[in-house]
Design an enzyme around this catalytic site. Structure first.
Site, mmCIF file in Angstrom:
data_model
loop_
_atom_site.group_PDB
_atom_site.id
_atom_site.type_symbol
_atom_site.label_atom_id
_atom_site.label_comp_id
_atom_site.label_asym_id
_atom_site.label_seq_id
_atom_site.Cartn_x
_atom_site.Cartn_y
_atom_site.Cartn_z
ATOM 1 C CG ASP A 57 -2.307 0.524 0.929
ATOM 2 O OD1 ASP A 57 -2.410 1.750 0.716
ATOM 3 O OD2 ASP A 57 -3.278 -0.250 0.919
ATOM 4 C CG HIS A 91 -5.564 3.437 1.070
ATOM 5 N ND1 HIS A 91 -5.085 2.174 0.800
ATOM 6 C CD2 HIS A 91 -6.869 3.422 0.714
ATOM 7 C CE1 HIS A 91 -6.053 1.428 0.300
ATOM 8 N NE2 HIS A 91 -7.156 2.165 0.231
ATOM 9 C CB SER A 254 -9.430 -0.513 0.115
ATOM 10 O OG SER A 254 -8.639 -0.202 -0.980
#
Length: 401
Positions: A57, A91, A254
Site C-alpha cells: 500500500d 490509506h 479496500s
C-alpha cells in the site's frame, strides 16, 4: 505499465458521502462488522497471533495508538523520499489497522489484533509521495512481500490493466506459500465495469464489498475474478494522512480486502500447519451463500466470509495442501505431504488482546457466531443483487484460468 488512471482500492471512494470526522475514542462503535461476526467469541479462540500480514500500500504509520507495537520492518519500493513507515495518503495505515489494530486509545480494532503488519510501500495511482508521476512498482512490491516473513499479502488496490511482471510476481509469491488477497475495484457505478488487477490474476483472491445487510455495494466491480465478499460499506478509516480523525462511513473494496485478510489470519493462526490453499479452501467452504458452490456469483463469488464457522463451529474441510481451490491447479513449490485432519478443528490459542476489545452485543450468544442474516446464506435475496435500480442474476461461470 500502470498509468495515472489506475485506481486505489478505496481511495477513490473514501471521500464520497462521508459522515463528519469522528474522534478516535468512539470509532469502535462504528465497526458494525465485528459484532456481526462475533469478534469477541473469535478472539477467545484466535487473535491472529503468530501470523504476519504484508500490506502492499502507501506505507504504514506505526505510531498511531492502534498500531503501536504491531508493525514490523518492511520494504519501500517507491524510490521516493521516506520509507515504508511514511504513509503518503493514510490509506495503508487504515488497512493495517483494519487487519491488526489493537484498538488502544479508542482506535480502530483490527479483525486479527494479535497479528503483525509488514508494510510494503509502493506507488499507487502511478503517483509518488510528492505528486510526481512514477513508474509502476506493483510487481516489485509483490515480490518484496513474497520474500518477507508474511503469510498473507493484502493488496487494497487495483488497476485498469495488467501491470508489467504482475503475473510472474504473483506466481512467485504463490510458490513461496503466500495467500494473496486483493480488492476487485470500485468503479462499477461510475464507469464501465472492467477487469481489475491484481485480483484478476490466477492465484489472487478477489474480494468484493457488501453492506450491513449482506448486499453487494453498487460501486463494487463484478466478474469471474470475484472469489469472496466482505464488509466494505460504512467501514471506518483515517480521513487523511494527518491522522487526526477517522471517517466512519468510508467505503471500498479496500476495506473488504483488509477485513478478509484479518479473517484469514485468525484461521491460519489457529491452524498453523495449514497451507494458503487450505486456509482459502475452508473460507470458501464456509462462506455464506444460497447458490451452489460450483457456480459462484459474479458479484459475491463463493459468498461472504464467515470465520466463526471455522473457528467456533469446526466447519470446513482443508483438503489438498498443494491445490488452489479456485483454479484447481497445483501450486508450484508446495508439497502435498501435509496430512490435515478431515475437517477443521478449533485451536486452544487464547487471546492476549481481549482486554483491549470493545464490548460486542453478540459476544455472549453462541448462535451469533456467524449465524446472523449477514453471515449465513443471505436468504433468497442473494439470488439477485440490486445495482443502479436493476436486478441482475449473480451466477457466473467458474474461473478456471
Amino acid at each position: 505499465m500502470t498509468t495515472v488512471g489506475a485506481t486505489l482500492g478505496a481511495l477513490a471512494v473514501m471521500s464520497v458521502g462521508l459522515a463528519p470526522a469522528a474522534a478516535a475514542d468512539d470509532i469502535q462503535s462504528q465497526q458494525w462488522y465485528l459484532d456481526a461476526m462475533n469478534a469477541q467469541g473469535l478472539w477467545k479462540v484466535s487473535t491472529g497471533k503468530g501470523i504476519s500480514v504484508a500490506v502492499v500500500d502507501t506505507g504504514v504509520n506505526p505510531d498511531t495508538n492502534s498500531l503501536k507495537g504491531q508493525v514490523l520492518p518492511g520494504v519501500d519500493v517507491t524510490g521516493t523520499t521516506g520509507d515504508e513507515t511514511d504513509d503518503y495518503t493514510g490509506h495503508g495505515t487504515s488497512m493495517a489497522e483494519l487487519i491488526a489494530g489493537t484498538g488502544s486509545g479508542g482506535g480502530i480494532k483490527g479483525v486479527a489484533p494479535g497479528a503483525k503488519i509488514i508494510p510494503i510501500r509502493t506507488v499507487l495511482l502511478g503517483i509518488g509521495k510528492k505528486g510526481e508521476e512514477q513508474g509502476d512498482t506493483s510487481a516489485k512490491a509483490i515480490r518484496a512481500a513474497a520474500d518477507s516473513d508474511a503469510k498473507i499479502i493484502s493488496m487494497s488496490f487495483e488497476t485498469f490493466s495488467a501491470f508489467d511482471g504482475g503475473l510472474e510476481a504473483v506466481q512467485y509469491a504463490e510458490s513461496k506459500g503466500k495467500l494473496l488477497i486483493a480488492g476487485v475495484g470500485n468503479s462499477a457505478d461510475i464507469a464501465k465495469n472492467y477487469i481489475g488487477y491484481p485480483a484478476k490474476y490466477p492465484g489472487v483472491v478477489g474480494v468484493s464489498a457488501i453492506n450491513e445487510n449482506g448486499e453487494v455495494a453498487k460501486f463494487s466491480q463484478d466478474g469471474a475474478y470475484v472469489d469472496l465478499a466482505s464488509p466494505g460499506v460504512d467501514v471506518p478509516t483515517w480521513c487523511d494522512k494527518t491522522f487526526k480523525s477517522y471517517c466512519p462511513q468510508s467505503n471500498g473494496t479496500s476495506q473488504a480486502t483488509a477485513i478478509t485478510s484479518g479473517a484469514a489470519a485468525l484461521i491460519w493462526a489457529a491452524h498453523p500447519k495449514w497451507t494458503a490453499n487450505q486456509v482459502l479452501r475452508v473460507m470458501i467452504d464456509t462462506a455464506g451463500r444460497d447458490w451452489p458452490k460450483s457456480t459462484p456469483s459474479r458479484y459475491l463469488g463463493y459468498g461472504t466470509i464467515r470465520p466463526a464457522q471455522v473457528l467456533l463451529k469446526g466447519k470446513g474441510v482443508p483438503g489438498a495442501a498443494d491445490v488452489d481451490p479456485v483454479t484447481n491447479k497445483k501450486t508450484p513449490g508446495l508439497s502435498a505431504g501435509a496430512s490435515p485432519s478431515a475437517s477443521a478443528s478449533t485451536s486452544s490459542q487464547a487471546s492476549n488482546s481481549t482486554s483491549n476489545a470493545h464490548t460486542s452485543a453478540a459476544g455472549s450468544s453462541s448462535d451469533s457466531s456467524g449465524n446472523t442474516t449477514l453471515w449465513v446464506a443471505l436468504g433468497a435475496a442473494a439470488a439477485v443483487v440490486v445495482i443502479g435500480g436493476g436486478a441482475f442474476a449473480v451466477i457466473r461461470s467458474r474461473r478456471g484460468v
